[in-house]
Design a protein around this motif. Structure first.
Motif, PDB file in Angstrom:
ATOM      1  N   HIS A   1      28.461   0.210  49.954  1.00  0.00           N
ATOM      2  CA  HIS A   1      29.023  -0.777  49.005  1.00  0.00           C
ATOM      3  C   HIS A   1      29.613  -0.086  47.788  1.00  0.00           C
ATOM      4  O   HIS A   1      29.219   1.021  47.408  1.00  0.00           O
ATOM      5  N   GLY A   2      30.566  -0.790  47.160  1.00  0.00           N
ATOM      6  CA  GLY A   2      31.056  -0.316  45.873  1.00  0.00           C
ATOM      7  C   GLY A   2      30.034  -0.636  44.803  1.00  0.00           C
ATOM      8  O   GLY A   2      29.211  -1.541  44.963  1.00  0.00           O
ATOM      9  N   VAL A   3      30.070   0.090  43.717  1.00  0.00           N
ATOM     10  CA  VAL A   3      29.130  -0.187  42.638  1.00  0.00           C
ATOM     11  C   VAL A   3      29.460  -1.547  42.022  1.00  0.00           C
ATOM     12  O   VAL A   3      30.537  -2.105  42.236  1.00  0.00           O
ATOM     13  N   LEU A   4      28.511  -2.043  41.249  1.00  0.00           N
ATOM     14  CA  LEU A   4      28.660  -3.367  40.638  1.00  0.00           C
ATOM     15  C   LEU A   4      29.997  -3.467  39.907  1.00  0.00           C
ATOM     16  O   LEU A   4      30.313  -2.614  39.070  1.00  0.00           O
TER      17      LEU A   4
ATOM     18  N   PHE B   1      22.325  -8.426  43.778  1.00  0.00           N
ATOM     19  CA  PHE B   1      22.987  -8.614  42.483  1.00  0.00           C
ATOM     20  C   PHE B   1      23.113 -10.109  42.230  1.00  0.00           C
ATOM     21  O   PHE B   1      23.773 -10.829  42.993  1.00  0.00           O
TER      22      PHE B   1
ATOM     23  N   GLU C   1      28.750   3.768  48.012  1.00  0.00           N
ATOM     24  CA  GLU C   1      27.414   4.350  48.060  1.00  0.00           C
ATOM     25  C   GLU C   1      26.531   3.516  48.960  1.00  0.00           C
ATOM     26  O   GLU C   1      26.905   2.410  49.368  1.00  0.00           O
TER      27      GLU C   1
ATOM     28  N   GLN D   1      19.472  -4.117  48.052  1.00  0.00           N
ATOM     29  CA  GLN D   1      19.828  -4.264  46.627  1.00  0.00           C
ATOM     30  C   GLN D   1      20.551  -5.590  46.432  1.00  0.00           C
ATOM     31  O   GLN D   1      21.573  -5.841  47.093  1.00  0.00           O
TER      32      GLN D   1
ATOM     33  N   PHE E   1      21.505  -5.353  34.592  1.00  0.00           N
ATOM     34  CA  PHE E   1      22.680  -4.492  34.467  1.00  0.00           C
ATOM     35  C   PHE E   1      23.657  -5.166  33.501  1.00  0.00           C
ATOM     36  O   PHE E   1      23.937  -6.368  33.633  1.00  0.00           O
TER      37      PHE E   1
ATOM     38  N   HIS F   1      22.031   2.754  49.819  1.00  0.00           N
ATOM     39  CA  HIS F   1      20.635   3.019  49.458  1.00  0.00           C
ATOM     40  C   HIS F   1      19.835   3.047  50.757  1.00  0.00           C
ATOM     41  O   HIS F   1      19.509   1.983  51.314  1.00  0.00           O
TER      42      HIS F   1
HETATM   43  N1  LIG Z   1      23.003   2.990  40.700  1.00  0.00           N
HETATM   44  C1  LIG Z   1      22.679   1.732  40.496  1.00  0.00           C
HETATM   45  O1  LIG Z   1      21.598   1.400  40.075  1.00  0.00           O
HETATM   46  N2  LIG Z   1      23.625   0.777  40.812  1.00  0.00           N
HETATM   47  C2  LIG Z   1      24.364   0.920  42.013  1.00  0.00           C
HETATM   48  O2  LIG Z   1      23.421   1.064  43.067  1.00  0.00           O
HETATM   49  C3  LIG Z   1      25.244  -0.237  42.260  1.00  0.00           C
HETATM   50  O3  LIG Z   1      25.328  -0.688  43.435  1.00  0.00           O
HETATM   51  O4  LIG Z   1      25.856  -0.700  41.276  1.00  0.00           O
END
Ligand SMILES: NC(=O)N[C@@H](O)C(=O)O
Ligand code: NI
Length: 161
Positions: free
Chosen positions: A124-127, A82, A73, A80, A58, A75
């Motif tokens: 969680h909030g996005v990155l 990071f 959001e 996930q 990313f 999943h």
């Molecule tokens: N959509 C995506 O790939 N990224 C998000 O899930 C995020 O948590 O940033």
């Protein structure tokens, strides 16, 4: 008037309900490579359901504080992770699940070199990098379906120090 969420330092204990903190704090689990490398072994709970693990990169735009948090959001089908590819702290926002919707968000600031792994289904909030480069390796589920549920707040929060 938006409610302000104050950013706290990221600790493994505080983050435990939401996921794993990945860092090299404390002694390594194993010394490898002829004694020249410490291995912090198997430090995250990965779950990809019926999918498979994937590694993506990313390249995210840094944000400024105070941050307006409009949504979180999750999943439902996989975890996930990071993993920063810079030595810069970043903002981590999570929220407990309350009857299928996010409860009050919590905000954490990583220390340089720390990564996080959101457990499957964690809000969680996005990155959100706070410094350039916003370059991260992301380990998450590759598979069928969207694997994404978004929740947009009626009243966005402000996130600040
Ligand atoms: N959509 C995506 O790939 N990224 C998000 O899930 C995020 O948590 O940033
Ligand atoms: Ni995500």
């Amino acid at each position: 008037m938006s409610e302000t969420i104050r950013i706290a330092p990221l600790t493994a204990d505080a983050f435990a309900p939401f996921g794993d903190v990945l860092d090299v704090s404390g002694a390594p689990d194993k010394i490898i490579n002829q004694g020249l490398c410490g291995r912090y072994h198997d430090r995250a709970v990965l779950d990809f359901g019926t999918g498979r693990a994937g590694i993506s990169l990313f390249d995210a735009e840094p944000r400024r504080l105070p941050l307006t948090l409009e949504m979180v959001e999750r999943h439902p089908d996989g975890s996930q992770a990071f993993l920063p590819m810079s030595h810069e702290p970043f903002l981590v926002v999570v929220a407990p699940d309350v009857n299928g919707q996010p409860g009050p968000p919590r905000a954490f600031l990583t220390t340089a070199g720390q990564g996080v792994n959101y457990h499957r289904g964690t809000w969680h909030g996005v990155l959100t990098p706070l410094h350039a480069p916003g370059l991260f390796a992301v380990v998450d589920r590759i598979g069928a379906g969207d694997n994404l549920e978004e929740f947009w707040f009626d009243r966005p929060y402000l996130i600040d120090v």
